[in-house]
Design an enzyme around this catalytic site. Structure first.
Site, PDB file in Angstrom:
ATOM      1  N   GLY A  10       9.298   4.104  -0.316  1.00 20.03           N
ATOM      2  CA  GLY A  10      10.208   3.501   0.526  1.00 20.03           C
ATOM      3  C   GLY A  10      11.656   4.322   0.798  1.00 20.03           C
ATOM      4  O   GLY A  10      11.768   5.616   0.130  1.00 20.03           O
ATOM      5  N   ASP A  12      14.850   3.888   0.075  1.00 21.95           N
ATOM      6  CA  ASP A  12      16.100   3.885  -1.132  1.00 21.95           C
ATOM      7  C   ASP A  12      15.587   4.756  -2.266  1.00 21.95           C
ATOM      8  O   ASP A  12      16.331   5.379  -2.704  1.00 21.95           O
ATOM      9  CB  ASP A  12      15.898   2.242  -1.545  1.00 21.95           C
ATOM     10  CG  ASP A  12      16.343   1.370  -0.624  1.00 21.95           C
ATOM     11  OD1 ASP A  12      17.366   1.540   0.194  1.00 21.95           O
ATOM     12  OD2 ASP A  12      15.876   0.035  -0.674  1.00 21.95           O
ATOM     13  N   LEU A  32       3.893   4.838  -8.793  1.00 19.97           N
ATOM     14  CA  LEU A  32       3.193   4.116  -9.635  1.00 19.97           C
ATOM     15  C   LEU A  32       2.007   3.374  -8.682  1.00 19.97           C
ATOM     16  O   LEU A  32       2.183   2.751  -7.931  1.00 19.97           O
ATOM     17  CB  LEU A  32       3.894   2.803 -10.332  1.00 19.97           C
ATOM     18  CG  LEU A  32       5.021   3.284 -11.054  1.00 19.97           C
ATOM     19  CD1 LEU A  32       5.862   2.063 -11.845  1.00 19.97           C
ATOM     20  CD2 LEU A  32       4.643   4.310 -12.169  1.00 19.97           C
ATOM     21  N   CYS A 101       7.945  -7.476 -13.324  1.00 18.76           N
ATOM     22  CA  CYS A 101       7.415  -6.268 -13.025  1.00 18.76           C
ATOM     23  C   CYS A 101       8.715  -5.130 -13.481  1.00 18.76           C
ATOM     24  O   CYS A 101       8.474  -4.241 -14.125  1.00 18.76           O
ATOM     25  CB  CYS A 101       7.191  -5.858 -11.473  1.00 18.76           C
ATOM     26  SG  CYS A 101       6.727  -4.256 -11.030  1.00 18.76           S
ATOM     27  N   GLY A 125      15.670   3.003  -6.673  1.00 16.74           N
ATOM     28  CA  GLY A 125      16.375   2.993  -5.694  1.00 16.74           C
ATOM     29  C   GLY A 125      17.076   1.574  -5.523  1.00 16.74           C
ATOM     30  O   GLY A 125      17.213   1.104  -4.420  1.00 16.74           O
ATOM     31  N   CYS A 199       3.898  -8.345  -3.653  1.00 20.89           N
ATOM     32  CA  CYS A 199       3.379  -7.233  -3.108  1.00 20.89           C
ATOM     33  C   CYS A 199       1.536  -7.300  -3.421  1.00 20.89           C
ATOM     34  O   CYS A 199       0.867  -6.914  -2.511  1.00 20.89           O
ATOM     35  CB  CYS A 199       3.732  -6.119  -4.059  1.00 20.89           C
ATOM     36  SG  CYS A 199       3.288  -6.258  -5.808  1.00 20.89           S
TER      37      CYS A 199
END
Length: 391
Positions: A10, A12, A32, A101, A125, A199
């Site tokens: 992404g 960020d 990851l 997470c 980020g 996710c």
């Protein structure tokens, strides 16, 4: 410093890695791989850690001229995040997988490996900042942009973890500034949509996803007086505050909508009631952890209460509160997904809120603040609601 930049793919994390390079650090990028299905594709802003995200992260690392690796954490992610998510729902709780997470993958498994390999810190980020008190102890503070502040999901970090965290974009004025910087740098992710939802459930249908994982038993839907209003397929697919999908044919006497106000996984009963029945003024939290040094003035019992603010969702407004500690509870035995367990080990945190909260579900995380500083967090275990007005 030698920095391991966690690059999600992404904008960020891309700008965070770039700023770490600009600051003169020795930076290595890592993506990851968390999905058990490596060919998983991204759908708009749904999903993350997909094959497209890995490619985007790799392209940015190439533009920055830094080494880049993909680390497979999919097995650990399944055990610590996905299985935990299923187990919590099987007990009628509503967990926050992003908190888990951060706690168990990004700032535990990843950080442990980074330190073992000789890195000084992990850069991400996240919109948050780290400051140090007069004695050199790290503190976690909100990011400058309150609209993007992510200190809530970092509330699980410990003092030792904070010492090895680096948040280069925490002081950014806005997400627009970060995107503009990415555009100037020529990053292909400058206008990439932010990911949202869970996710590992990219289509957003949590109920359908859980139905394949948790044995469902038909049960009763009752009102707050105990009257049976209908049936459900399985109590564990419901959550506090839910309004849609109740399948109640008979309308309420006052004609107003009804909401899920309680989920009893053991008895397999869902209770519904008016919006007023969702009101909460007291929270009990388990799995209490401190984000840095614990506040010196908090103690056991109400006499040890401190004034603070509490936030119960990532983008909720904090509310004034009083917090104090209870005794520790012991570790429960392990159980299968469909068997509710006692509370896990840890110290209980009690919180009275000055302004009523609504739709708070056991399993959610409450993060305690003083001003911009994160003090700590706990998993909500029990709540108390104000009496519902009659008539």
């Amino acid at each position: 410093m030698k920095i391991l930049a966690a690059m999600s793919g992404g904008v960020d994390s891309a700008v965070a890695a770039a700023r770490a390079v600009d600051a003169g650090h020795e930076v290595v990028g890592v993506h990851l791989a968390l999905s058990r299905m490596p060919g998983t594709l991204r759908t708009g802003s749904r999903g993350c850690c997909t094959i497209e995200d890995s490619r985007d992260a790799h392209m940015v690392a190439g533009l920055l001229g830094i080494p880049f690796y993909v680390w497979d954490f999919s097995e650990r992610f399944k055990e610590d995040i996905v299985d935990d998510f299923i187990a919590e729902y099987s007990q009628g709780r509503t967990p926050n997988p992003c908190m888990r997470c951060n706690e168990r993958i990004k700032f535990a498994a990843l950080l442990d490996r980074a330190l073992a390999l000789g890195f000084d810190a992990v850069a991400t980020g996240h919109y948050a900042e780290i400051a140090f008190d007069d004695h050199g102890h790290p503190e976690l503070h909100r990011g400058v942009d309150m609209n993007k502040d992510q200190s809530y999901v970092l509330g699980v970090l410990t003092e030792d973890q904070l010492r090895h965290c680096y948040f280069p974009i925490g002081a950014s004025a806005s997400k627009a500034d970060v995107r503009a910087e990415a555009e100037r740098r020529g990053f292909p992710v400058a206008n990439k949509p932010d990911s949202y939802d869970i996710c590992f459930i990219p289509d957003g249908d949590t109920k359908a996803w859980l139905a394949d994982k948790i044995p469902l038993r038909p049960g009763l839907i009752r009102d707050t007086e105990g009257e049976v209003l209908g049936e459900h397929d399985g109590a564990t697919t419901f959550t506090i505050g839910q309004r849609k999908g109740l399948r109640i044919e008979r309308p309420a006497a006052d004609g107003k909508p009804r909401y899920v106000v309680d989920v009893d996984a053991r008895e397999n009963v869902v209770t519904v009631g008016p919006r007023e029945a969702l009101t909460v003024d007291h929270l009990d939290g388990i799995r209490t952890t401190w984000c840095g040094i614990p506040p010196e003035d908090i103690g056991l019992g109400e006499d040890g209460a401190i004034e603070c603010e509490v936030q119960i969702r990532a983008h909720a407004d904090p509310v004034p509160a009083r917090a104090w500690l209870g005794e520790y509870v012991s570790e429960p035995p392990a159980s299968e997904y469909n068997v509710p367990t006692p509370r896990p080990a840890g110290q209980i945190m009690h919180v009275d809120v000055r302004e009523p909260l609504s739709g708070v579900a056991p399993g959610q995380t409450m993060v305690v603040y003083r001003g911009t500083r994160v003090l700590g967090q706990a998993t909500i275990d029990r709540t108390e609601r104000k009496p519902v007005a009659i008539g």
